[in-house]
Design a protein around this motif. Structure first.
Motif, PDB file in Angstrom:
ATOM      1  N   UNK A 222       0.943  -1.073  -0.155  1.00 52.31           N
ATOM      2  CA  UNK A 222       0.027  -0.149  -0.097  1.00 52.31           C
ATOM      3  C   UNK A 222       1.072   1.378  -0.265  1.00 52.31           C
ATOM      4  N   UNK A 223       0.618   2.270  -0.769  1.00 52.73           N
ATOM      5  CA  UNK A 223       1.454   3.354  -1.099  1.00 52.73           C
ATOM      6  C   UNK A 223       0.564   4.522  -1.544  1.00 52.73           C
ATOM      7  N   UNK A 224       1.051   5.602  -1.316  1.00 54.38           N
ATOM      8  CA  UNK A 224       0.486   7.000  -1.910  1.00 54.38           C
ATOM      9  C   UNK A 224       1.029   7.575  -3.180  1.00 54.38           C
ATOM     10  N   UNK A 225       0.439   7.619  -4.100  1.00 54.13           N
ATOM     11  CA  UNK A 225       0.612   8.370  -5.325  1.00 54.13           C
ATOM     12  C   UNK A 225       1.317   9.578  -5.052  1.00 54.13           C
ATOM     13  N   UNK A 239      -3.059 -19.006  -7.231  1.00 51.83           N
ATOM     14  CA  UNK A 239      -2.099 -19.432  -8.121  1.00 51.83           C
ATOM     15  C   UNK A 239      -2.198 -18.439  -9.129  1.00 51.83           C
ATOM     16  N   UNK A 240      -1.571 -17.342  -9.239  1.00 53.26           N
ATOM     17  CA  UNK A 240      -1.914 -16.553 -10.425  1.00 53.26           C
ATOM     18  C   UNK A 240      -2.861 -15.262  -9.755  1.00 53.26           C
ATOM     19  N   UNK A 241      -2.888 -14.203 -10.434  1.00 53.02           N
ATOM     20  CA  UNK A 241      -3.963 -13.271 -10.110  1.00 53.02           C
ATOM     21  C   UNK A 241      -3.619 -12.122  -9.101  1.00 53.02           C
ATOM     22  N   UNK A 242      -2.270 -12.096  -8.837  1.00 52.43           N
ATOM     23  CA  UNK A 242      -1.804 -10.971  -8.065  1.00 52.43           C
ATOM     24  C   UNK A 242      -2.019  -9.525  -8.686  1.00 52.43           C
ATOM     25  N   UNK A 243      -2.676  -8.706  -7.889  1.00 48.44           N
ATOM     26  CA  UNK A 243      -3.107  -7.414  -8.712  1.00 48.44           C
ATOM     27  C   UNK A 243      -2.687  -6.341  -8.215  1.00 48.44           C
ATOM     28  N   UNK A 244      -2.722  -5.317  -8.968  1.00 54.46           N
ATOM     29  CA  UNK A 244      -2.317  -3.920  -8.505  1.00 54.46           C
ATOM     30  C   UNK A 244      -3.585  -3.123  -8.971  1.00 54.46           C
ATOM     31  N   UNK A 282      -5.758  -2.803 -12.222  1.00 46.02           N
ATOM     32  CA  UNK A 282      -4.618  -2.263 -13.169  1.00 46.02           C
ATOM     33  C   UNK A 282      -3.496  -2.981 -13.923  1.00 46.02           C
ATOM     34  N   UNK A 283      -3.235  -3.954 -13.266  1.00 44.87           N
ATOM     35  CA  UNK A 283      -2.181  -4.810 -13.614  1.00 44.87           C
ATOM     36  C   UNK A 283      -2.182  -6.077 -12.919  1.00 44.87           C
ATOM     37  N   UNK A 284      -2.130  -7.246 -13.418  1.00 43.37           N
ATOM     38  CA  UNK A 284      -2.173  -8.470 -12.579  1.00 43.37           C
ATOM     39  C   UNK A 284      -0.918  -9.445 -13.069  1.00 43.37           C
ATOM     40  N   UNK A 285      -0.523 -10.366 -12.270  1.00 47.87           N
ATOM     41  CA  UNK A 285       0.678 -11.312 -12.474  1.00 47.87           C
ATOM     42  C   UNK A 285       0.036 -12.719 -12.666  1.00 47.87           C
ATOM     43  N   UNK A 286       0.247 -13.635 -13.687  1.00 45.56           N
ATOM     44  CA  UNK A 286       0.150 -14.776 -13.755  1.00 45.56           C
ATOM     45  C   UNK A 286       1.222 -15.601 -14.540  1.00 45.56           C
ATOM     46  N   UNK A 287       2.114 -16.471 -13.935  1.00 47.19           N
ATOM     47  CA  UNK A 287       1.821 -17.063 -12.406  1.00 47.19           C
ATOM     48  C   UNK A 287       2.169 -15.803 -11.353  1.00 47.19           C
TER      49      UNK A 287
END
Length: 372
Positions: A222-225, A239-244, A282-287
């Motif tokens: 968690x951060x502030x723009x 398993x996958x689906x980490x999100x921003x 906004x963005x995700x990672x898989x794996x």
């Protein structure tokens, strides 16, 4: 027993090994190096920069530590509130009040257990003469659970002085869609623990008064723009689906109704990656990279990185640089892939450097600076 623990920690600091001083790494834009600052930290989790140039570091094992003049003080800070260390729980985040210099107030998130089970708590305290005093609990997620995972714990202040607190789904995924349950979302409160004005549930009896968002699995960054002031988060998928995500009041981020990940068993959690009324990441990672810690770079030491978002990775043991423009991720670069350490926290320091914590039984604190 306490003396033994202190001696043991001192021993860890002596025998732990850091990479060579001045180890140099390369990115697309610049060369940089890691400066080892402290070692022997037991699963460090969060850090905060004090006005006098020293640092506070939490250890998940339940200790708050001071790094003074670049040296880890062997004595933990006394006065830490009662907590439990179990599974993913323990002492988590430390965050200074926006007016810390004047009021010496800080906030700690941690896991707590009583006869009803475990939960996430936040306490505020005064940090005076290297000890905590006037400790009081201002937030407690309910109901409690026997589960020992997904406590979340990341916190941030917005420009109005309201405190944002992430609470995970506690390993019970359906709780994230229950807005009468504190798990699986972000809460926004005043520094005294009251629901912040304008929270989406204040006029809706179906939504907890402190909720700001829900449908969040386990926010670990968690951060502030630095320009917009918006609160940005990232969270673990299965398993996958980490999100921003960029937090918007009253937004449902979908877990577990929508996800880009699958269950740890290999079976689908849902066939849906989007639904009406639920936000897309906004963005995700898989794996999955198992993200943890995040910070925007807004320093002057490495101008080529200004505006970039940096995310640590536990599972993949790397630092990810995301170039963001026009509200989208334009480029992604993996850094420190040869370091071989789980990155737990990433912070923008007041000195213009990025600061990193590594999550190990003998974890390290690094300062990332230009190679020249």
């Amino acid at each position: 027993m306490r003396l033994f623990m202190h001696l043991a920690m001192a021993g860890l600091m002596v025998i732990a090994t850091l990479p060579a001083q001045g180890q140099t790494f390369s990115s697309k834009a610049v060369q940089f190096r890691l400066e080892p600052v402290a070692q022997g930290l037991e699963h460090p989790w969060g850090l905060a920069f004090l006005p006098d140039g020293n640092l506070l570091v939490t250890e998940r094992a339940g200790r708050l530590r001071i790094v003074r003049d670049g040296t880890l003080d062997p004595e933990p800070v006394p006065g830490v509130p009662d907590l439990v260390v179990s599974g993913q729980g323990g002492l988590l985040e430390v965050l200074l009040h926006p007016e810390f210099t004047a009021n010496r107030t800080l906030f700690l998130s941690y896991s707590h257990r009583n006869g009803a089970g475990m939960t996430t708590r936040v306490a505020k305290a005064k940090f005076i003469e290297d000890r905590l005093t006037d400790v009081s609990v201002i937030f407690e997620a309910e109901p409690r659970s026997s589960k020992t995972r997904h406590f979340a714990g990341r916190m941030a202040f917005d420009g109005e002085g309201y405190l944002y607190i992430a609470v995970g789904d506690r390993g019970e995924m359906d709780r994230a869609q229950d807005t009468g349950d504190d798990a699986g979302g972000v809460h926004r409160i005043t520094v005294d623990g009251e629901p912040a004005p304008g929270n989406p549930g204040l006029d809706d009896p179906r939504i907890q008064d402190t909720f700001y968002t829900w449908g969040n699995r386990n926010i670990q960054g968690m951060t502030v723009h630095p320009e917009s002031g918006a609160i940005w988060t990232h969270e673990h998928g299965p398993r996958g689906g980490d999100e921003v995500n960029i937090l918007q009041a009253g937004t449902n981020y979908g877990w577990p109704e929508i996800t880009y990940g699958i269950d740890y068993s290999g079976l689908p959690i849902t066939m849906d990656t989007e639904k009406e009324g639920m936000a897309q990441p906004l963005h995700y990672w898989d794996p999955s990279i198992a993200p943890s810690g995040m910070a925007f770079y807004d320093g002057s030491l490495i101008p080529e990185w200004r505006g970039d978002l940096f995310v640590g990775a536990l599972k993949m043991r790397k630092l990810v640089r995301l170039r963001i423009a026009d509200g989208e991720v334009q480029d992604e670069e993996d850094l420190l892939t040869d370091l071989g350490e789980r990155l737990r926290d990433v912070r923008m320091g007041p000195d213009g450097a990025l600061w990193l914590l590594t999550d190990h039984a003998r974890g390290n604190l690094y300062r990332l600076v230009p190679a020249q």
